[in-house]
Design an enzyme around this catalytic site. Sequence first.
Site, PDB file in Angstrom:
ATOM      1  N   LYS A  35       0.843  -1.207   0.000  1.00  0.00           N
ATOM      2  CA  LYS A  35       0.000   0.000   0.000  1.00  0.00           C
ATOM      3  C   LYS A  35       0.876   1.254   0.000  1.00  0.00           C
ATOM      4  O   LYS A  35       2.084   1.184   0.282  1.00  0.00           O
ATOM      5  CB  LYS A  35      -0.901  -0.017   1.240  1.00  0.00           C
ATOM      6  CG  LYS A  35      -0.133   0.052   2.563  1.00  0.00           C
ATOM      7  CD  LYS A  35      -1.038  -0.182   3.768  1.00  0.00           C
ATOM      8  CE  LYS A  35      -0.238  -0.130   5.070  1.00  0.00           C
ATOM      9  NZ  LYS A  35      -1.074  -0.518   6.237  1.00  0.00           N
ATOM     10  N   HIS A 165      -6.336  -7.225  12.976  1.00  0.00           N
ATOM     11  CA  HIS A 165      -5.107  -6.423  12.982  1.00  0.00           C
ATOM     12  C   HIS A 165      -4.759  -6.047  14.420  1.00  0.00           C
ATOM     13  O   HIS A 165      -5.662  -5.758  15.215  1.00  0.00           O
ATOM     14  CB  HIS A 165      -5.336  -5.161  12.127  1.00  0.00           C
ATOM     15  CG  HIS A 165      -4.113  -4.403  11.742  1.00  0.00           C
ATOM     16  ND1 HIS A 165      -2.961  -5.006  11.268  1.00  0.00           N
ATOM     17  CD2 HIS A 165      -3.848  -3.070  11.740  1.00  0.00           C
ATOM     18  CE1 HIS A 165      -2.056  -4.065  10.992  1.00  0.00           C
ATOM     19  NE2 HIS A 165      -2.566  -2.886  11.283  1.00  0.00           N
ATOM     20  N   ARG A 221       1.090 -10.675   7.205  1.00  0.00           N
ATOM     21  CA  ARG A 221       0.962  -9.462   6.379  1.00  0.00           C
ATOM     22  C   ARG A 221       2.025  -8.425   6.728  1.00  0.00           C
ATOM     23  O   ARG A 221       1.712  -7.322   7.169  1.00  0.00           O
ATOM     24  CB  ARG A 221      -0.414  -8.810   6.568  1.00  0.00           C
ATOM     25  CG  ARG A 221      -1.625  -9.680   6.284  1.00  0.00           C
ATOM     26  CD  ARG A 221      -2.910  -8.837   6.316  1.00  0.00           C
ATOM     27  NE  ARG A 221      -3.012  -8.017   7.494  1.00  0.00           N
ATOM     28  CZ  ARG A 221      -3.565  -8.380   8.654  1.00  0.00           C
ATOM     29  NH1 ARG A 221      -4.108  -9.583   8.776  1.00  0.00           N
ATOM     30  NH2 ARG A 221      -3.589  -7.549   9.677  1.00  0.00           N
ATOM     31  N   TYR A 263      15.145  30.320   7.728  1.00  0.00           N
ATOM     32  CA  TYR A 263      14.034  31.111   8.279  1.00  0.00           C
ATOM     33  C   TYR A 263      14.065  31.168   9.805  1.00  0.00           C
ATOM     34  O   TYR A 263      14.240  30.147  10.474  1.00  0.00           O
ATOM     35  CB  TYR A 263      12.705  30.501   7.866  1.00  0.00           C
ATOM     36  CG  TYR A 263      12.379  30.607   6.396  1.00  0.00           C
ATOM     37  CD1 TYR A 263      12.518  31.809   5.711  1.00  0.00           C
ATOM     38  CD2 TYR A 263      11.904  29.504   5.709  1.00  0.00           C
ATOM     39  CE1 TYR A 263      12.181  31.898   4.359  1.00  0.00           C
ATOM     40  CE2 TYR A 263      11.568  29.580   4.356  1.00  0.00           C
ATOM     41  CZ  TYR A 263      11.708  30.780   3.694  1.00  0.00           C
ATOM     42  OH  TYR A 263      11.370  30.851   2.372  1.00  0.00           O
ATOM     43  N   CYS A 310      13.178  24.119   5.047  1.00  0.00           N
ATOM     44  CA  CYS A 310      12.254  24.934   4.243  1.00  0.00           C
ATOM     45  C   CYS A 310      11.490  24.027   3.274  1.00  0.00           C
ATOM     46  O   CYS A 310      11.655  22.824   3.276  1.00  0.00           O
ATOM     47  CB  CYS A 310      13.026  26.002   3.483  1.00  0.00           C
ATOM     48  SG  CYS A 310      14.177  26.942   4.507  1.00  0.00           S
ATOM     49  N   MET A 311      10.678  24.627   2.421  1.00  0.00           N
ATOM     50  CA  MET A 311       9.873  23.820   1.504  1.00  0.00           C
ATOM     51  C   MET A 311      10.746  23.029   0.527  1.00  0.00           C
ATOM     52  O   MET A 311      10.463  21.866   0.226  1.00  0.00           O
ATOM     53  CB  MET A 311       8.911  24.715   0.720  1.00  0.00           C
ATOM     54  CG  MET A 311       7.918  23.920  -0.120  1.00  0.00           C
ATOM     55  SD  MET A 311       6.821  24.953  -1.094  1.00  0.00           S
ATOM     56  CE  MET A 311       5.831  25.730   0.164  1.00  0.00           C
TER      57      MET A 311
HETATM   58  C1  LIG Z   1      -0.352  -1.518   6.939  1.00  0.00           C
HETATM   59  C2  LIG Z   1      -0.947  -2.796   7.368  1.00  0.00           C
HETATM   60  C3  LIG Z   1      -0.160  -3.943   7.543  1.00  0.00           C
HETATM   61  C4  LIG Z   1       1.343  -3.905   7.542  1.00  0.00           C
HETATM   62  O1  LIG Z   1       1.776  -3.330   8.752  1.00  0.00           O
HETATM   63  P1  LIG Z   1       3.344  -3.209   9.097  1.00  0.00           P
HETATM   64  O2  LIG Z   1       3.363  -2.719  10.485  1.00  0.00           O
HETATM   65  O3  LIG Z   1       3.900  -2.246   8.116  1.00  0.00           O
HETATM   66  O4  LIG Z   1       3.890  -4.564   8.925  1.00  0.00           O
HETATM   67  C5  LIG Z   1      -0.789  -5.139   7.787  1.00  0.00           C
HETATM   68  N1  LIG Z   1      -2.133  -5.206   7.882  1.00  0.00           N
HETATM   69  C6  LIG Z   1      -2.919  -4.116   7.775  1.00  0.00           C
HETATM   70  C7  LIG Z   1      -4.392  -4.231   7.918  1.00  0.00           C
HETATM   71  C8  LIG Z   1      -2.351  -2.864   7.526  1.00  0.00           C
HETATM   72  O5  LIG Z   1      -3.135  -1.775   7.437  1.00  0.00           O
END
Ligand SMILES: *Cc1c(COP(=O)(O)O)cnc(C)c1O
Length: 373
Positions: A35, A165, A221, A263, A310-311
């Site tokens: 992602k 999660h 995951r 700045y 800065c930017m």
């Molecule tokens: C982003 C995400 C992960 C991965 O998490 P990490 O901490 O980067 O390993 C796994 N599952 C879900 C639902 C996430 O949103």
Amino acid sequence: MGHMRTEAVVDLDAIRDNVAVLRSRTPAEVMAVVKADGYGHGLVPAARAALAGGAGWLGVAFLEEALALRRAGITAPVLSWLAAPGEDLAAGVAADVDLSAGAPWAVAELAAAARDAGRPARVHLKIDTGLSRGGATAADWPELVTAAALAAAAGEVEVVGIWSHFAYADAPGHPTIAGQVAAFGEAVEVARGLGVDPPLRHLANSAATLTLPAAHFDLVRPGIAVYGLSPVPPADFGLTPAMTLRSSVALAKRVPAGSGVSYGHVHVTPTGTGLALVPLGYADGVPRAGTSVGPVQLRGRRYTVAGRVCMDQFVVDVGDDPVEAGDEVVLFGPGRDGGPTAQDWAEATGTISYEIVTRIGARVPRTYRGGGR
Ligand SMILES: *Cc1c(COP(=O)(O)O)cnc(C)c1O
């Protein structure tokens, strides 16, 4: 080709090897999370490198990310887990993207999408085991499972997985972890009692993949670990940070003692000194919070950002050390030779390495090393 002023160099072999390390730690399948443009490393290159390292699945937050993988010709299983009502889920079903449902209305939308696409929607049912973010609470879970069972009986969905999660997996031993694992097990049992017993149960993010085998189930995951950054200290899991953010000194000059720098004159030179101007700023994802604290490496030495980021630029005070326009400046990388890492930037600026790499801006070109190139 001319020398690039600035680039984020992505080591695809590191991504591949990191996934291989993760695979070696678990009998479960690995879903590499790609992602957010592969955590800033590039969605499609990161996905291909992760697959080369043995990932069997790819995970994304949003459907557009999944469809971009499919458009690139990637056919591996993909789960996309976050959608708001009214999205064009039929496009996802048609593209063989697995989708998540955390409420009965989401199952109804998937069933409608399946009718449009002319094939069943593959769904992973999400149980909220304690993060209080996505997913059905334990109280709402039977209703969700029942809705999915009915849609499955109608041939509109195929329940592929049950998932959840963690809230606190980056703090191994935290009491919420065992609580979430237990709640997950209970949700799986409740679903089984309602006749829903899908082949995939998945719960572990990077931290749990690295530290908690009891949470690996059928699929893990990992995200951040794929890119070689560790969510849990100490960070020695044999992972290699895949991104190096480098730039070139745009101007070097001497200034007298008492010169206010950048700045607001947050930095005032204590003596006559050398300044190096680095053409990267917060629009490129260098945190403004890196003002006076962000680490950089120049000619093999570590320095700290002098004054405000800065930017588009910031300044480094190199004292009497030699510096010239065109010298390479490394903001972060694999951390070899004493160079700073994204973790160092995170610690200096009060955030996590995830935010450092994912926010590197669109203005910074990604260049790729390895990966068969
Ligand atoms: C982003 C995400 C992960 C991965 O998490 P990490 O901490 O980067 O390993 C796994 N599952 C879900 C639902 C996430 O949103």
